[in-house]
Scaffold this motif. Structure first.
Motif, short mmCIF file in Angstrom:
data_model
loop_
_atom_site.label_atom_id
_atom_site.label_comp_id
_atom_site.label_asym_id
_atom_site.label_seq_id
_atom_site.Cartn_x
_atom_site.Cartn_y
_atom_site.Cartn_z
N GLY A 191 0.43 -1.13 -0.02
CA GLY A 191 0.25 -0.63 -0.17
C GLY A 191 1.17 1.08 -0.32
N ALA A 192 0.26 2.43 -0.06
CA ALA A 192 1.24 3.06 -0.09
C ALA A 192 0.34 4.52 1.01
CB ALA A 192 1.27 4.33 -1.28
N GLY A 193 0.94 5.26 0.80
CA GLY A 193 0.76 6.43 2.06
C GLY A 193 1.42 8.23 1.43
N VAL A 194 0.54 9.01 0.84
CA VAL A 194 1.17 9.89 0.63
C VAL A 194 0.66 10.93 1.59
CG1 VAL A 194 1.52 11.96 -0.99
CG2 VAL A 194 0.43 9.30 -1.63
N SER A 195 1.69 12.05 2.74
CA SER A 195 0.91 12.75 3.40
C SER A 195 2.42 14.27 2.88
CB SER A 195 1.56 12.66 4.45
OG SER A 195 1.09 13.52 5.66
N ASP A 196 1.69 15.48 3.58
CA ASP A 196 1.90 16.69 3.03
C ASP A 196 2.20 16.84 4.73
OD1 ASP A 196 -0.97 17.23 4.31
OD2 ASP A 196 -0.55 18.94 2.74
N GLY A 197 1.92 16.64 5.63
CA GLY A 197 2.21 16.00 7.09
C GLY A 197 0.49 17.44 7.69
N GLU A 198 -0.09 17.82 6.87
CA GLU A 198 -1.56 18.03 7.44
C GLU A 198 -2.46 16.47 6.63
OE1 GLU A 198 -2.51 20.91 8.53
OE2 GLU A 198 -0.37 21.81 8.01
N VAL A 199 -2.43 16.36 5.91
CA VAL A 199 -3.36 15.33 5.84
C VAL A 199 -2.41 14.29 5.32
CG1 VAL A 199 -5.53 16.54 5.25
CG2 VAL A 199 -3.81 16.17 3.38
N MET A 200 -3.77 12.84 5.33
CA MET A 200 -2.56 12.00 4.96
C MET A 200 -3.35 11.46 3.56
SD MET A 200 -1.14 8.06 6.36
CE MET A 200 1.11 8.81 6.47
N LEU A 201 -3.44 10.63 2.03
CA LEU A 201 -3.93 10.31 1.18
C LEU A 201 -3.33 8.70 1.18
CD1 LEU A 201 -5.99 10.11 -0.67
CD2 LEU A 201 -3.76 10.48 -2.43
N MET A 202 -4.35 7.46 1.52
CA MET A 202 -3.95 6.58 1.23
C MET A 202 -4.37 5.72 0.96
SD MET A 202 -4.65 5.61 5.38
CE MET A 202 -5.88 6.86 5.58
N ILE A 203 -3.75 4.60 0.04
CA ILE A 203 -3.93 4.73 -1.91
C ILE A 203 -3.95 2.46 -0.99
CG2 ILE A 203 -3.52 4.00 -3.67
CD1 ILE A 203 -2.50 7.07 -3.66
N GLY A 204 -4.73 1.62 -1.63
CA GLY A 204 -3.97 0.61 -1.94
C GLY A 204 -5.36 -0.23 -3.10
N LEU A 205 -4.88 -0.97 -3.58
CA LEU A 205 -5.85 -2.23 -4.62
C LEU A 205 -6.42 -3.00 -4.39
CD1 LEU A 205 -2.10 -1.82 -7.29
CD2 LEU A 205 -4.12 -0.20 -6.85
N MET A 206 -7.31 -2.88 -4.81
CA MET A 206 -8.60 -4.08 -5.36
C MET A 206 -8.40 -4.98 -6.25
SD MET A 206 -10.60 -6.33 -3.18
CE MET A 206 -10.18 -8.25 -4.05
N ARG A 207 -7.41 -6.00 -6.55
CA ARG A 207 -7.78 -6.68 -8.10
C ARG A 207 -7.71 -7.91 -7.48
NH1 ARG A 207 -2.86 -4.46 -10.96
NH2 ARG A 207 -1.21 -4.51 -10.11
N PHE A 208 -8.82 -8.46 -8.43
CA PHE A 208 -9.54 -9.49 -8.10
C PHE A 208 -8.71 -10.78 -8.64
CE2 PHE A 208 -13.25 -6.80 -7.72
CZ PHE A 208 -13.55 -6.94 -6.61
N ARG A 209 -8.77 -11.86 -8.14
CA ARG A 209 -7.55 -12.77 -9.34
C ARG A 209 -9.33 -13.20 -10.21
NH1 ARG A 209 -7.23 -15.24 -3.97
NH2 ARG A 209 -4.37 -14.21 -3.78
N ARG A 210 -10.19 -13.64 -10.05
CA ARG A 210 -10.86 -13.83 -11.09
C ARG A 210 -12.03 -12.52 -11.12
NH1 ARG A 210 -13.00 -18.99 -12.62
NH2 ARG A 210 -13.74 -16.80 -14.87
N ALA A 211 -12.85 -12.21 -11.88
CA ALA A 211 -14.18 -11.53 -12.20
C ALA A 211 -15.10 -12.28 -11.34
CB ALA A 211 -14.12 -10.65 -13.45
N PRO A 212 -15.89 -11.50 -10.69
CA PRO A 212 -16.36 -11.06 -9.80
C PRO A 212 -18.33 -12.58 -10.34
CG PRO A 212 -15.52 -9.67 -8.70
CD PRO A 212 -15.21 -9.56 -10.08
N ARG A 213 -18.52 -12.07 -11.30
CA ARG A 213 -19.75 -11.99 -11.57
C ARG A 213 -19.02 -13.18 -12.46
NH1 ARG A 213 -24.29 -8.42 -14.22
NH2 ARG A 213 -24.35 -8.32 -12.43
N GLU A 214 -18.04 -13.51 -13.32
CA GLU A 214 -17.28 -14.09 -13.97
C GLU A 214 -17.97 -15.72 -13.62
OE1 GLU A 214 -14.72 -13.59 -17.18
OE2 GLU A 214 -14.10 -15.81 -16.05
N ALA A 215 -17.12 -15.48 -12.47
CA ALA A 215 -16.20 -16.35 -11.90
C ALA A 215 -17.73 -16.86 -10.31
CB ALA A 215 -15.43 -16.53 -10.38
N GLY A 216 -18.75 -16.63 -10.05
CA GLY A 216 -19.75 -16.23 -9.47
C GLY A 216 -20.82 -17.45 -10.71
N ALA A 217 -20.70 -17.14 -11.96
CA ALA A 217 -21.80 -17.76 -12.74
C ALA A 217 -21.67 -18.53 -12.75
CB ALA A 217 -22.00 -16.69 -14.00
N GLU A 218 -19.84 -19.33 -12.83
CA GLU A 218 -20.05 -20.96 -13.16
C GLU A 218 -20.66 -21.25 -11.97
OE1 GLU A 218 -15.45 -21.10 -13.38
OE2 GLU A 218 -15.70 -19.48 -15.76
#
Ligand SMILES: Cc1cc2nc3c(=O)[nH]c(=O)nc-3n(C[C@H](O)[C@H](O)[C@H](O)COP(=O)(O)OP(=O)(O)OC[C@H]3O[C@@H](n4cnc5c(N)ncnc54)[C@H](O)[C@@H]3O)c2cc1C
Length: 366
Positions: A191-218
């Motif tokens: 993950g990543a955190g970006v800050s200017d000393g006043e606020v922090m922006l936290m960034i994280g990824l959601m990368r599905f192993r398989r597309a949920p709709r397609e995996a569920g449909a099977e």
């Protein structure tokens, strides 16, 4: 034995899956009119505690779907300045990432959920059973009532009225943006955190192993049509502002690196919201009986801890294990569950509150 669970969130549904798998009659009552009643699709990181609980409660075919529709994150968490200059790297970590909406829908599979049922109160009957009443005038009876109804729990309000949510005073804006190569480059590791000393922006990824709709449909399981995304959170933000949450973030990161501004500009405003960070600390034990609480209803953590869902899922697993033990008696199982849960639940809340400080650059250390 019949168990009535109030709240079809992650904890309540995990418990229902576990009990159903063990042959226990279980009904779930949810206030929302249907599964997609509100947007609930933020990304959650699960450690071994949550994943093991989930796998232990799910039937095999859903375990496979769970594995297919999660992601994995590993590496260090990088801290940057506003122009993306690297400041430091935290030691490597790893977690399983899940989308809450996908997971919740997966957990609904095969469970008897009554939607549109808002619990208004309950009464312990002379024979030791519980009668729960709903806002629409309907009632149900069960041997055990489990309040898994989240931070504003109506079950807690009656069972343990002295325990109320506490406001940390911290507000954040959370949003999500479809994943592109440009935005993926912002998060090379965990993950990543970006800050200017006043606020922090936290960034994280959601990368599905398989597309949920397609995996569920099977497997004949209807899952949401959601693609990979970047989850970002900015904190702290002012308590009240008239402008939309995304504009609050853009104003706070004025002059920051163009990739960071583009990330926020490309976010879907419908999935961007302001959040008040509140916690629930377990207080004194209530008298033992056929009503108990689980998850955020009794130990709501700050999202900074990354442990609320993990702890709610662990509750579900433990309660299931104790209830279905050979020769278990109901009150003995509830007693053993609550004894341990009050302790680890309180520790989970304290951990999350302590973690809040590392995301609040402008806040003096407590
Ligand atoms: C932005 C954010 C990020 C987070 N990230 C993480 C993370 O990375 N890792 C982690 O472990 N945790 C994380 N959490 C915490 C996690 O989402 C919660 O701890 C978890 O969802 C709690 O589950 P629960 O089942 O106890 O309650 P909930 O999921 O809140 O479910 C409660 C349910 O009860 C229903 N309900 C409420 N009142 C009634 C009523 N009167 N009658 C009937 N039904 C009712 C609600 O509609 C809801 O469906 C995060 C939380 C937030 C807000």
């Amino acid at each position: 034995m019949k168990v009535a669970v109030i709240g079809a969130g992650l904890g309540g549904l995990c418990l229902a899956q576990g009990l159903r798998g063990a042959g226990v009659e279980v009904e779930v009552y949810e206030r929302d009119p249907d599964v997609s009643g509100r947007f609930q699709g933020y990304r959650i990181g699960l450690g071994d505690l949550g994943c093991d609980a989930m796998l232990s409660c799910l039937p095999e075919r859903l375990r496979e779907l769970f594995a297919a529709t999660t992601g994995t994150l590993s590496g260090s968490r990088e801290n940057y300045g506003p122009d993306l200059e690297l400041r430091d790297s935290r030691p490597p970590m790893s977690a399983t990432t899940v989308d809450r909406q996908v997971l919740r829908q997966l957990l609904l599979t095969g469970i008897d959920v009554r939607f549109g049922k808002r619990l208004s109160g309950y009464r312990v009957l002379g024979d030791g059973r519980v009668r729960a009443g709903f806002a629409d005038g309907s009632v149900t009876e069960a041997d055990l009532l489990v309040g898994a109804d989240g931070i504003n729990s109506a079950v807690r309000a009656q069972l343990d009225p002295d325990t109320e949510p506490e406001d940390t005073g911290v507000r954040c804006v959370i949003g999500r943006t479809p994943l592109t190569d440009r935005f993926a480059a912002l998060v090379p590791g965990f993950g990543a955190g970006v800050s200017d000393g006043e606020v922090m922006l936290m960034i994280g990824l959601m990368r599905f192993r398989r597309a949920p709709r397609e995996a569920g449909a099977e497997l004949g399981v209807p899952l949401p049509d959601v693609g990979d995304y970047v989850r970002w959170v900015l904190m702290p933000v002012p308590d009240h502002e008239d402008r939309p949450p995304r504009d609050t973030v853009l104003a706070a990161i004025d002059g920051w690196h163009p990739d960071l501004r583009a990330l926020v500009e490309a976010a879907d405003p419908r999935h961007t919201s302001r959040l008040a960070i509140r916690v629930v600390r377990p207080g004194a034990r209530w008298p033992l009986g056929p009503v108990t609480l689980l998850g955020d209803a009794i130990h709501a953590t700050s999202p900074s801890g990354g442990n609320g869902a993990n702890t709610a899922l662990y509750d579900a697993r433990r309660l299931r294990d104790l209830l279905v033990e050979p020769r278990a008696d109901l009150l003995g199982a509830v007693d053993a569950y609550e004894t341990a849960m009050f302790d680890y639940g309180a520790r989970a809340v304290e951990y999350s509150v302590a973690a809040l400080d590392q995301f609040l650059p402008a806040r003096p250390a407590a």
